[in-house]
Structure formats: structure tokens, C-alpha cells
Design an enzyme around this catalytic site. Sequence first.
Site, PDB file in Angstrom:
ATOM      1  CB  VAL A 179       3.585   0.567   4.056  1.00 27.90           C
ATOM      2  CG1 VAL A 179       2.467   0.337   5.073  1.00 27.90           C
ATOM      3  CG2 VAL A 179       4.601   1.561   4.607  1.00 27.90           C
ATOM      4  CB  ILE A 231      -0.964   0.023   1.189  1.00 28.33           C
ATOM      5  CG1 ILE A 231      -0.216  -0.129   2.520  1.00 28.33           C
ATOM      6  CG2 ILE A 231      -2.019  -1.069   1.038  1.00 28.33           C
ATOM      7  CD1 ILE A 231      -1.112  -0.009   3.755  1.00 28.33           C
ATOM      8  CG  ASP A 240       9.251  14.181   6.671  1.00 28.03           C
ATOM      9  OD1 ASP A 240       9.237  15.154   5.896  1.00 28.03           O
ATOM     10  OD2 ASP A 240       9.284  13.001   6.278  1.00 28.03           O
TER      11      ASP A 240
END
Length: 237
Positions: free
Chosen positions: A42, A34, A156
Site C-alpha cells: 500500500v 505505508i 478478517d
Amino acid sequence: MKPLPEYVAELERYFKSKTIECFEYSQFNIDKCIGSGGYAVVYLATFQEKVFALKCLRSTLSLSEKEIRSFKRELECLYKVNHQNIVKFHGIARDKSTNNFMLVLQYADNGNLREFLQQKYEGNVYKISWVELIQIAMDITHGLEHLHDYDIIHRDLHSKNILINNKSALITVFGISKSLNSTTESSTTVKGLMVYIEPRCLEGLLQSDKKIKYNKKSNIYSLGQCCHWNSGIPLED
């Protein structure tokens, strides 16, 4: 630098000593990929009929001893964080056949914020209400506030690191997060996506000997950039 196979067992032992849950990888049913990034892939996976996001660190990844220590402190800290607007870190798993080390994370069913908004865009109009947009902005703010309560600096924060799950926004990806108490807080390099970084921190790009210190105010700037789409976008009446 240590390659991944050399330090993964060391990390696993450390997490067990800190009561961070260690999942049996063989019991996961991997569905599909994904997402992927510079250091991880992931997967959507199920474990004992529960759905998770399984973040697998690339086997080519190498870390220094200093970075390993920082990584230990970070995950130990994040394991303690529990908030409805922060992706839950459930624990770790290890594929013993490859020694790949994985993070077991909460799964978000609507992808990241950028993808979510793109899906709402049709005929030069965003088919989403102001109420929903404001709620997303509030969710991000509440999650960030909780991180700040733990003195965690994300460093981030941007639209791809905000996930949407059941209409709620979740902050994710703590790969370069730091605690304010960390001795490795200062840096001479800028991390993250440039447009979301506080201009003060960008001075380090022009002054190579200047130490860059991210702080809570840096996160607030990134929050504003995440939410700038709230202003002036054409919405469906």
C-alpha cells in the site's frame, strides 16, 4: 491458476462494464509505502491534488478462475457500500508498464488501530480518554452494521484492519470478505488471525472434513475481540 498479468486486463474491462471508476495510473504521484501484506503493498499517493491509498497487488499473485469470479463480485459489491466508518473503495488503476493491478482507496491519516493505541501508550499508561475509546468502539460497530445490511461478512476483522482517520475508526481490508449470497461461502480452512476468530469456526481445524461457515455472529465475536482493550487498561487520569 492465472498469474496477475493474464487476468488484470480482464478485470479492468469487467469493472468498466460495472461503472467502477478506472483511474489513469500515470497521473498518480506516489509518495511512500505505508504498509504491506501477503498479497499487496500500500502506497500513499495523490491524484489531481487528492490523497489516496493505492493498494498494489503483488505481481507474483495468482488466482484461480473461481477466485477471479469471486473477486469481481466482491469489489462490485464493496463499490456500492458507502459509510463513514468503512474505508471507501474509489476504483481501480493499472500500471501499464508492469500490468500491476491496484485498488484506489480512501487514505487514513492515523494508521491502524493497533498503531494508534501504541502511540497513546506512555509510562505504562494509555493517554486516551474513555470517551475516545467508546467512540472508536461505536464507529467499528456502526461500520460492521452497515456491512451486515448488505449481507457482507468481513471474516478478517481485527485491530490492524481498523484504520483511524481524523479520530474516526474505519473498517478496511476486504480481501477475504464474502457475501452471504455467495456460493463460495463455505470453506474447510480458517482465514484471518486466530485470536479474533469465533471458536465455532475453529472446529474445522480439528475436523478436516467439516465445512466452516462464517456468518454475522462470527463478525460480532471479532468485534468483541477488537474492543476488548476497552476493559481494564490503565488510562491517564
